[in-house]
Scaffold this motif. Sequence first.
Motif, mmCIF file in Angstrom:
data_model
loop_
_atom_site.group_PDB
_atom_site.id
_atom_site.type_symbol
_atom_site.label_atom_id
_atom_site.label_comp_id
_atom_site.label_asym_id
_atom_site.label_seq_id
_atom_site.Cartn_x
_atom_site.Cartn_y
_atom_site.Cartn_z
ATOM 1 N N LYS A 128 1.883 14.880 15.266
ATOM 2 C CA LYS A 128 1.524 14.839 16.680
ATOM 3 C C LYS A 128 1.616 13.422 17.251
ATOM 4 O O LYS A 128 1.688 13.246 18.466
ATOM 5 C CB LYS A 128 0.106 15.377 16.874
ATOM 6 N N ASN A 129 1.580 12.440 16.377
ATOM 7 C CA ASN A 129 1.641 11.036 16.800
ATOM 8 C C ASN A 129 2.658 10.286 15.945
ATOM 9 O O ASN A 129 2.291 9.435 15.118
ATOM 10 C CB ASN A 129 0.257 10.383 16.682
ATOM 11 N N PRO A 130 3.940 10.581 16.121
ATOM 12 C CA PRO A 130 4.957 10.016 15.227
ATOM 13 C C PRO A 130 5.077 8.495 15.289
ATOM 14 O O PRO A 130 5.297 7.854 14.256
ATOM 15 C CB PRO A 130 6.255 10.693 15.687
ATOM 16 N N ILE A 131 4.909 7.910 16.483
ATOM 17 C CA ILE A 131 5.079 6.462 16.587
ATOM 18 C C ILE A 131 3.890 5.735 15.959
ATOM 19 O O ILE A 131 4.055 4.724 15.275
ATOM 20 C CB ILE A 131 5.281 6.038 18.052
ATOM 21 N N GLU A 132 2.688 6.273 16.166
ATOM 22 C CA GLU A 132 1.528 5.682 15.488
ATOM 23 C C GLU A 132 1.689 5.770 13.973
ATOM 24 O O GLU A 132 1.340 4.842 13.244
ATOM 25 C CB GLU A 132 0.240 6.389 15.923
ATOM 26 N N SER A 133 2.223 6.892 13.506
ATOM 27 C CA SER A 133 2.470 7.047 12.067
ATOM 28 C C SER A 133 3.526 6.057 11.597
ATOM 29 O O SER A 133 3.410 5.474 10.518
ATOM 30 C CB SER A 133 2.924 8.480 11.766
ATOM 31 N N ALA A 134 4.557 5.870 12.410
ATOM 32 C CA ALA A 134 5.613 4.919 12.049
ATOM 33 C C ALA A 134 5.063 3.503 11.963
ATOM 34 O O ALA A 134 5.405 2.747 11.040
ATOM 35 C CB ALA A 134 6.742 4.987 13.080
ATOM 36 N N ILE A 135 4.194 3.148 12.916
ATOM 37 C CA ILE A 135 3.581 1.821 12.898
ATOM 38 C C ILE A 135 2.737 1.648 11.638
ATOM 39 O O ILE A 135 2.776 0.601 10.976
ATOM 40 C CB ILE A 135 2.721 1.618 14.162
ATOM 41 N N ASN A 159 0.852 -1.178 0.000
ATOM 42 C CA ASN A 159 0.000 0.000 0.000
ATOM 43 C C ASN A 159 0.887 1.226 0.000
ATOM 44 O O ASN A 159 1.777 1.347 0.823
ATOM 45 C CB ASN A 159 -0.903 -0.008 1.240
ATOM 46 N N SER A 160 0.666 2.151 -0.914
ATOM 47 C CA SER A 160 1.575 3.284 -1.067
ATOM 48 C C SER A 160 1.024 4.575 -0.473
ATOM 49 O O SER A 160 1.675 5.600 -0.520
ATOM 50 C CB SER A 160 1.869 3.507 -2.560
ATOM 51 N N HIS A 161 -0.194 4.554 0.077
ATOM 52 C CA HIS A 161 -0.807 5.774 0.591
ATOM 53 C C HIS A 161 -0.418 5.964 2.046
ATOM 54 O O HIS A 161 -0.791 5.182 2.912
ATOM 55 C CB HIS A 161 -2.332 5.701 0.443
ATOM 56 N N PHE A 162 0.351 7.001 2.339
ATOM 57 C CA PHE A 162 0.797 7.243 3.698
ATOM 58 C C PHE A 162 0.910 8.736 3.942
ATOM 59 O O PHE A 162 1.397 9.493 3.107
ATOM 60 C CB PHE A 162 2.159 6.589 3.957
ATOM 61 N N SER A 163 0.423 9.149 5.116
ATOM 62 C CA SER A 163 0.537 10.549 5.511
ATOM 63 C C SER A 163 0.919 10.588 6.977
ATOM 64 O O SER A 163 0.229 10.024 7.828
ATOM 65 C CB SER A 163 -0.791 11.279 5.290
ATOM 66 N N SER A 164 2.050 11.232 7.291
ATOM 67 C CA SER A 164 2.552 11.253 8.655
ATOM 68 C C SER A 164 1.785 12.256 9.515
ATOM 69 O O SER A 164 1.493 13.370 9.089
ATOM 70 C CB SER A 164 4.043 11.615 8.657
ATOM 71 N N ALA A 176 12.341 6.540 10.524
ATOM 72 C CA ALA A 176 12.493 7.773 11.312
ATOM 73 C C ALA A 176 12.347 9.000 10.418
ATOM 74 O O ALA A 176 11.725 9.998 10.804
ATOM 75 C CB ALA A 176 13.849 7.780 12.014
ATOM 76 N N ASP A 177 12.909 8.935 9.211
ATOM 77 C CA ASP A 177 12.790 10.053 8.272
ATOM 78 C C ASP A 177 11.340 10.313 7.898
ATOM 79 O O ASP A 177 10.936 11.467 7.685
ATOM 80 C CB ASP A 177 13.608 9.770 7.007
ATOM 81 N N GLN A 178 10.542 9.254 7.820
ATOM 82 C CA GLN A 178 9.135 9.405 7.434
ATOM 83 C C GLN A 178 8.354 10.203 8.476
ATOM 84 O O GLN A 178 7.352 10.843 8.155
ATOM 85 C CB GLN A 178 8.486 8.025 7.260
ATOM 86 N N VAL A 179 8.796 10.142 9.743
ATOM 87 C CA VAL A 179 8.072 10.854 10.817
ATOM 88 C C VAL A 179 8.899 12.026 11.346
ATOM 89 O O VAL A 179 8.609 12.569 12.414
ATOM 90 C CB VAL A 179 7.682 9.885 11.953
ATOM 91 N N TYR A 180 9.947 12.384 10.609
ATOM 92 C CA TYR A 180 10.731 13.595 10.868
ATOM 93 C C TYR A 180 11.376 13.599 12.261
ATOM 94 O O TYR A 180 11.378 14.615 12.967
ATOM 95 C CB TYR A 180 9.855 14.841 10.685
ATOM 96 N N LEU A 181 11.941 12.443 12.651
ATOM 97 C CA LEU A 181 12.679 12.336 13.909
ATOM 98 C C LEU A 181 14.092 11.841 13.625
ATOM 99 O O LEU A 181 14.335 11.149 12.629
ATOM 100 C CB LEU A 181 11.989 11.360 14.864
ATOM 101 N N SER A 182 15.012 12.184 14.503
ATOM 102 C CA SER A 182 16.364 11.647 14.369
ATOM 103 C C SER A 182 16.321 10.158 14.676
ATOM 104 O O SER A 182 15.506 9.712 15.500
ATOM 105 C CB SER A 182 17.319 12.338 15.335
#
Length: 255
Positions: free
Chosen positions: A143-150, A135-140, A167-173
């Motif tokens: 406010k919830n980076p870990i849920e987005s990462a999951i 599935n290619s549809h993703f939007s980070s 980590a890059d997908q959710v804009y964290l180091s």
Amino acid sequence: MAEVLIVDNDKHSRKEIRKYIEKSKFRFLTIFEANTAQRGLVLLKQSRPSTLILDISLPDMDGLKFGRSALQLYSDLPVIIVSHLKMFELVQEAINSGFSAYLLKPLSKNDLYQALERVLPLGLNQELHQTIKGNSHFSSDLKNPIESAIQFIQMNYGYSLTLKQVADQVYLSPSYFSRLFKEEVGMTFVEYLAFVRVEKAKSLLRISCLPIEVIANNTGFSNPSYFATTFKKLVGKTPSEYRDQFYFQEQGVNP
């Protein structure tokens, strides 16, 4: 994944639902249980089930509210309510919340089977399609980076993934993401990725006749040997042994 999550603080009720499922044609489903909303939410985040079976009366959260929270995580998740409460207003609220069924306790196994029959086939077909196609549809959600990462991992586990890429997908180091992920999920990134891939592989082994090397490739493993090693470490059986147990069950034979 081909799983059922039961969230109910009544141990007898959970045991009864488990027994009904394990003695039916739905016995291929992996069953997880939680006696609180807090524990149920952890299990929801760790692995998206095929169906949520939920009691309204939970000790730490209103069951209807929990069900709506589950649908915020997975909008197409079938939610089956089980309750002693016969109030029309609750049934109406459950329907308006987008839940799939409202079953009264003491639970009739036929009612449960009919509900599962109605909600599972489409979900499992979608799961099989998504497991193979991705599935290619993703939007980070910042406010919830870990849920987005999951969510990103669940959608892309079939591809090569590194901690830095996610980590890059959710804009964290990478270092901060790694610490935060372990704190919220209870597993390291590597452990969770392996867990997701093996759970997806288990589903395909149960519901398809795909060759094991094809399943390994489509669930993100670099080669069948690494797949078999990781699978046995987490499941306690090789992929072939795991698949065979369901074949023998269908034939009524003890392996």
